[in-house]
Write an enzyme that holds these catalytic residues in place. Sequence first.
Site, PDB file in Angstrom:
ATOM      1  N   LYS A 270       3.187  -1.529 -10.639  1.00 36.41           N
ATOM      2  CA  LYS A 270       1.882  -2.180 -10.550  1.00 36.41           C
ATOM      3  C   LYS A 270       1.097  -2.024 -11.853  1.00 36.41           C
ATOM      4  O   LYS A 270       0.484  -2.983 -12.347  1.00 36.41           O
ATOM      5  CB  LYS A 270       1.092  -1.598  -9.377  1.00 36.41           C
TER       6      LYS A 270
ATOM      7  N   GLN B 213      -2.604   3.950  -2.176  1.00 34.55           N
ATOM      8  CA  GLN B 213      -1.149   4.034  -2.069  1.00 34.55           C
ATOM      9  C   GLN B 213      -0.772   4.867  -0.853  1.00 34.55           C
ATOM     10  O   GLN B 213      -1.123   6.048  -0.745  1.00 34.55           O
ATOM     11  CB  GLN B 213      -0.560   4.659  -3.349  1.00 34.55           C
TER      12      GLN B 213
ATOM     13  N   GLY C 131     -63.326  -6.120   0.573  1.00 34.02           N
ATOM     14  CA  GLY C 131     -62.001  -5.874   0.011  1.00 34.02           C
ATOM     15  C   GLY C 131     -61.511  -7.041  -0.818  1.00 34.02           C
ATOM     16  O   GLY C 131     -61.742  -8.207  -0.483  1.00 34.02           O
TER      17      GLY C 131
ATOM     18  N   ASP D 235      -5.313  -5.267  -1.029  1.00 34.90           N
ATOM     19  CA  ASP D 235      -4.122  -5.033  -0.206  1.00 34.90           C
ATOM     20  C   ASP D 235      -4.283  -5.604   1.190  1.00 34.90           C
ATOM     21  O   ASP D 235      -3.341  -5.578   1.982  1.00 34.90           O
ATOM     22  CB  ASP D 235      -3.842  -3.529  -0.120  1.00 34.90           C
TER      23      ASP D 235
ATOM     24  N   TYR E 112       6.588   2.409  -7.287  1.00 39.24           N
ATOM     25  CA  TYR E 112       5.733   1.260  -6.976  1.00 39.24           C
ATOM     26  C   TYR E 112       4.487   1.260  -7.864  1.00 39.24           C
ATOM     27  O   TYR E 112       4.065   0.226  -8.383  1.00 39.24           O
ATOM     28  CB  TYR E 112       5.290   1.292  -5.501  1.00 39.24           C
TER      29      TYR E 112
ATOM     30  N   VAL F 239      11.700  -8.529  -2.504  1.00 40.41           N
ATOM     31  CA  VAL F 239      10.311  -8.545  -2.046  1.00 40.41           C
ATOM     32  C   VAL F 239       9.419  -7.662  -2.918  1.00 40.41           C
ATOM     33  O   VAL F 239       8.254  -7.997  -3.152  1.00 40.41           O
ATOM     34  CB  VAL F 239      10.243  -8.103  -0.565  1.00 40.41           C
ATOM     35  N   GLY F 240       9.953  -6.539  -3.420  1.00 42.46           N
ATOM     36  CA  GLY F 240       9.136  -5.595  -4.192  1.00 42.46           C
ATOM     37  C   GLY F 240       8.420  -6.225  -5.369  1.00 42.46           C
ATOM     38  O   GLY F 240       7.183  -6.144  -5.468  1.00 42.46           O
TER      39      GLY F 240
ATOM     40  N   SER G 124       4.079  -3.407  12.045  1.00 49.13           N
ATOM     41  CA  SER G 124       3.121  -2.572  11.324  1.00 49.13           C
ATOM     42  C   SER G 124       1.932  -3.402  10.855  1.00 49.13           C
ATOM     43  O   SER G 124       2.029  -4.619  10.657  1.00 49.13           O
ATOM     44  CB  SER G 124       3.793  -1.904  10.123  1.00 49.13           C
TER      45      SER G 124
ATOM     46  N   PRO H 247      17.237  -3.329  -3.864  1.00 41.12           N
ATOM     47  CA  PRO H 247      15.903  -3.660  -4.372  1.00 41.12           C
ATOM     48  C   PRO H 247      15.938  -4.953  -5.195  1.00 41.12           C
ATOM     49  O   PRO H 247      16.986  -5.509  -5.454  1.00 41.12           O
ATOM     50  CB  PRO H 247      15.572  -2.451  -5.233  1.00 41.12           C
TER      51      PRO H 247
END
Length: 776
Positions: free
Chosen positions: A35, A79, A362, A104, A31, A254-255, A153, A251
């Site tokens: 990237k 990661q 002052g 992310d 991954y 989506v990756g 998740s 694979p």
Amino acid sequence: EVGEMRIGCPGFRPCLVVLQVKLNRCDSNLYISMKLKAAAEIGICANHIRLPKTATEEEVLRGILAVNEDSAVHGLIVQLPLDSIHRINIQRVTQCIAPEKDVDGLNSVNAGKLARGDLTGCFIPCTPSGCMELIAQTGVNIAGKNAVVIGRSKIVGAPMHDLLLWNHATVTTCHTMTPDLPAQVIKADILVACAGKAELVKGEWLKKGAVVIDCGINHIPDRSRPSGARVVGDVDFPSALTRAAFITPVPGGVGPMTVAMLMENTVKSAKKFLKAFQPGKWPIVYTKINRQHPQPSDGEISQSCAVKPISSLSSEVGLLSSEVEAYGKSRGKVQLDVLKRTEALPNGKYVVVTGITPTLMGEGKTTTALGLAQALGAHLNMNAFACLRQPTHCNTVNVTGKDMFLFIIHRICLDRLNLLVASEIMAVLSLSSSLEDLQQRLSKIIVAQPQSREPVTVKDLGVAGMLNMILKDAIKPCLMQTVEGTPVFLHTNPLCDIAHGNSSILSDKIALKLVGPDGFVVTEAGWGADIGLEKFFNIKCRSSGLQPDVVVMVVTVRGLKMHGRVPSTQIANMPLQRGTNLQLLEVGCSHLRKQIENSRAYGLPVVLAVNTFSSDTGAELDMVCQQARLAGALDAVCCTHWSDGGAGAVALGMAVQSAAETPHSFNFLYSLEIPVQEKITVIAQKMYGAKDVVLSTKAMEKVTLFTGQGLGNLPVCIAKTPLSLSQDPEVMGIPRDFILSVEDILANAGAGFLCPLVHSVSLMCKWIIGICSVLD
């Protein structure tokens, strides 16, 4: 888009950082390589930070914090998983990522905005965002569809649910505890599988014509593969292919889209940064003040203002979190390491605020310095810092003579140091440029001067190390803020008579680096221009090596009237006598002309700041400004900062900006190589207007002694009354034909100056000196 940004700002590149705890997981490494490769292809600078598997949670957090504070980085991803040998709280790690760099979308700030439906104000997690893009490419309208998400998740399932919901789908979230999962799946027009279980969803579960997005990455045994395993999704692809209208492969589905969304978020962050970015300008937020009538007390004003957290203020002015030690919510000590980090940066403009010889009423140098800093910052959009002495914390009003005597005895007997040495320690702290310089100066402090032997120093007593340890925190400048949110360094408070009376060199140096070449640092010199400004230039600037750009001379109409010999009892009633004292004011302006002459003696432009009051008339103010210009002031400006804050000093700020751009060449009043007596004479004649200087026999003996000890090349710090140009505090205006009498000379070898004591030095100072000399 990256190319367009570089056209608008040459040399600019979006920057992404991937932080990883080093491990041998093929999927994570794959991954990351995807990237980094994608970033390089579109012109994004990508850095890969690898921490060892022994990295602790605190080490990971420090790594994140360093990236958070790096303005050249626009996106940060951690990661996951973090396979350290130590236990690491993932929630704490993701919370540490700055929301504006959380490309992310894992920080709770971004997650919270997404949960509320604020889709344009947050970073959307890359995988769910990629899934939405894949659904869009099918041409299916999400609105009104039944959508099922398998998985909950925080990385994929929960944000996927929110995205579908805010795009008007009817969403059901399933998980391992959901009974009869096939019955839920069969209802789905859109199915997103992210449970992390290999081939969980069977083809017969699917609704005919459903859109299936498979986010699963699972390894199952396969002897036909060299690795002995192959990658499959959460959906049984062969059986699903017969029923789904669209399905993403694993694979390859989506990756790559996740990586594309990561690049999009990074570019979005960079564009947002570039939109707000002004080269050299702080991203500071100032506080607007509301004027009140009548004017509240200082305490009421202070209590009514909203104070920024010190963490916010320090970040705004370019300090790293590791460089600031918080003391409560609104104060912080700044580490000296910032000077090493910024040493290559150019300094800003350096402005010193001085005044006429102070009167009982002052003149307002401190309020002018703060008002000017606020005007330059909050109202003229310049980086601006104020550097001031800290106020005395010792309340002597209720201290009796006996108490003071006991206090002195205590200090001498217990600390082996007298009050004069204590004063020199403050001067040493103020004039030191580093911890090493502090230690060297402390070692040189003379605590006793036998007539026939070498002086006894702090080093000889063996307490230099102890003093250095005591002062290791005190040497750090204290960061605070004005009521308008302008940063202020409040640091050290050397006396104005037997010391130089200016704030610390370190605070000025740090501030000058932080404001940048177009910014301004405003500091204040104690007393009038004849004393405080002279010591600022000839003592402080010699030690610091800094060269100021502008002198601001503060004056009041009522102060000049006192120098025109108006009795103080009449001054108290001035508001009732508007416009009736022009003749006395004109006489007092002779003192103003002398102090402007004193200020100009160093080759710098002078701007007059007339601190105005409601009792001042237009004719009086016009006279003061005209007289100042005739005396050589570059400009003269009336100010109302006391009542109006920074807004009341905008004209002064503009005049200071203009003055800083005028050609000027700074010079000292005297050379260090000339004899001690000549230095005293130069100051007395050029600054005070004395006819001559007379040294007592004792003072002459001290000149001979100190010159023989190698101290003759030090600058001098004359201790005399601040209330008059002469040594007589009762004489106002421009004293004529007076003789300056020097009774004694002290050697402040640690601070780095000799201190001639004039005949009129305060009784308290003489009393303390007498006691200390007897006890020594």
